[in-house]
Design an enzyme around this catalytic site. Structure first.
Site, PDB file in Angstrom:
ATOM      1  N   PRO A 114       0.836  -1.220   0.000  1.00  0.00           N
ATOM      2  CA  PRO A 114       0.000   0.000   0.000  1.00  0.00           C
ATOM      3  C   PRO A 114       0.861   1.256   0.000  1.00  0.00           C
ATOM      4  O   PRO A 114       2.031   1.216   0.381  1.00  0.00           O
ATOM      5  CB  PRO A 114      -0.772  -0.093   1.323  1.00  0.00           C
ATOM      6  CG  PRO A 114      -0.673  -1.504   1.739  1.00  0.00           C
ATOM      7  CD  PRO A 114       0.648  -2.010   1.232  1.00  0.00           C
ATOM      8  N   TYR A 115       0.227   2.339  -0.458  1.00  0.00           N
ATOM      9  CA  TYR A 115       0.854   3.652  -0.419  1.00  0.00           C
ATOM     10  C   TYR A 115      -0.095   4.577   0.328  1.00  0.00           C
ATOM     11  O   TYR A 115      -1.279   4.679  -0.014  1.00  0.00           O
ATOM     12  CB  TYR A 115       1.092   4.174  -1.840  1.00  0.00           C
ATOM     13  CG  TYR A 115       1.507   5.620  -1.861  1.00  0.00           C
ATOM     14  CD1 TYR A 115       2.817   5.978  -1.575  1.00  0.00           C
ATOM     15  CD2 TYR A 115       0.591   6.627  -2.127  1.00  0.00           C
ATOM     16  CE1 TYR A 115       3.198   7.310  -1.573  1.00  0.00           C
ATOM     17  CE2 TYR A 115       0.964   7.961  -2.122  1.00  0.00           C
ATOM     18  CZ  TYR A 115       2.271   8.292  -1.841  1.00  0.00           C
ATOM     19  OH  TYR A 115       2.641   9.615  -1.818  1.00  0.00           O
TER      20      TYR A 115
END
Lengths: 67, 67, 67, 67, 67, 67
Positions: A2-3
């Site tokens: 994830p970012y």
């Protein structure tokens, strides 16, 4: 993988507080979705109060009024 | 017309290197998708290592360990 | 560790073309700045032409005029 | 509740001009979509001309040519 | 007033899991920085695996290899 | 050359309303900062109410309560 991008006003967050945000949100993504913390990227943007608006006015103006 | 945002840690990228990223990614979009380079916009954000996290910790901490 | 976001209009980019953008921009960051490709993240957003504006009008309107 | 991010080159926008952008875009969202201005957030990013590319080159280079 | 954007691959996160991310990150910002939860905005983007790259290849390709 | 990203919940904005946002914000940047409308890019993201949080809960939940 994830970012996460966290935007806050630049009003004195310390390196320790920023580290706590990074570890906290990484752990949250691991706990809720099983995301691998090794590839979770977190970027914190600190934004000048002149450049942040809410309610149609800048945070600078709001802070002067004590909000 | 594409818009590209590149985020890297602030660790000394030179104006020439940034210009090379901009020309390279613009050319890539032209070669792969036929995008008009004249309207391709590229924005590079350089982020302090205190504000970038990976693996649940800041890059500042990782750099101190030699990573 | 870089993070790259590429925004293009949703006009039929194929999985192969998107894979080519991802490998190309990752290689660019490795060549120009020595960034580790293993932790380079690329996210492509495809945006409806109704939702993309340039020159004050939507891409939908421009495409109808043949632009 | 909308969130608006405005990115411009860092070329001397004044606090008053930035306040005008914030109030203007907040009012626009209220007029067009009936969005509550109290929860509309606007963030302005000012980007160095070395870090902004268009047409495959940096704005710094374009400015030197008088563009 | 913080704004948080969480990008994950579109691989079946449920509404409950997304609600848990939203409440968790809002609480984190309140606990660490004293931010008012009422004006904390969180936006989750779910991205197709064809459109997410890491290590120079798409997540689609990685998933096929069992990664 | 400015780039503007407007995020709203996906709740039925029409193509005409989106075109009005695009022309309005482009004109605003021209009026306030003298920006060339021909190279002003506006991208509108419409986000599912399950994926938008404020006050620690999703907009889906708030809408059910009539907010």
């Amino acid at each position: 993988m994830p970012y996460v991008n966290i935007k806050i006003t630049r009003e004195g967050a310390t390196p320790d507080q920023k580290a706590e945000l990074i570890s906290g949100v990484t752990r949250l993504l691991q706990n809720v979705l099983g995301k691998n913390p090794q590839t979770t990227v977190v970027v914190i943007d600190e934004v000048d109060t002149d450049n942040w608006g809410i309610g149609g006015e800048t945070v600078t103006v709001r802070r002067k009024r004590g909000q």
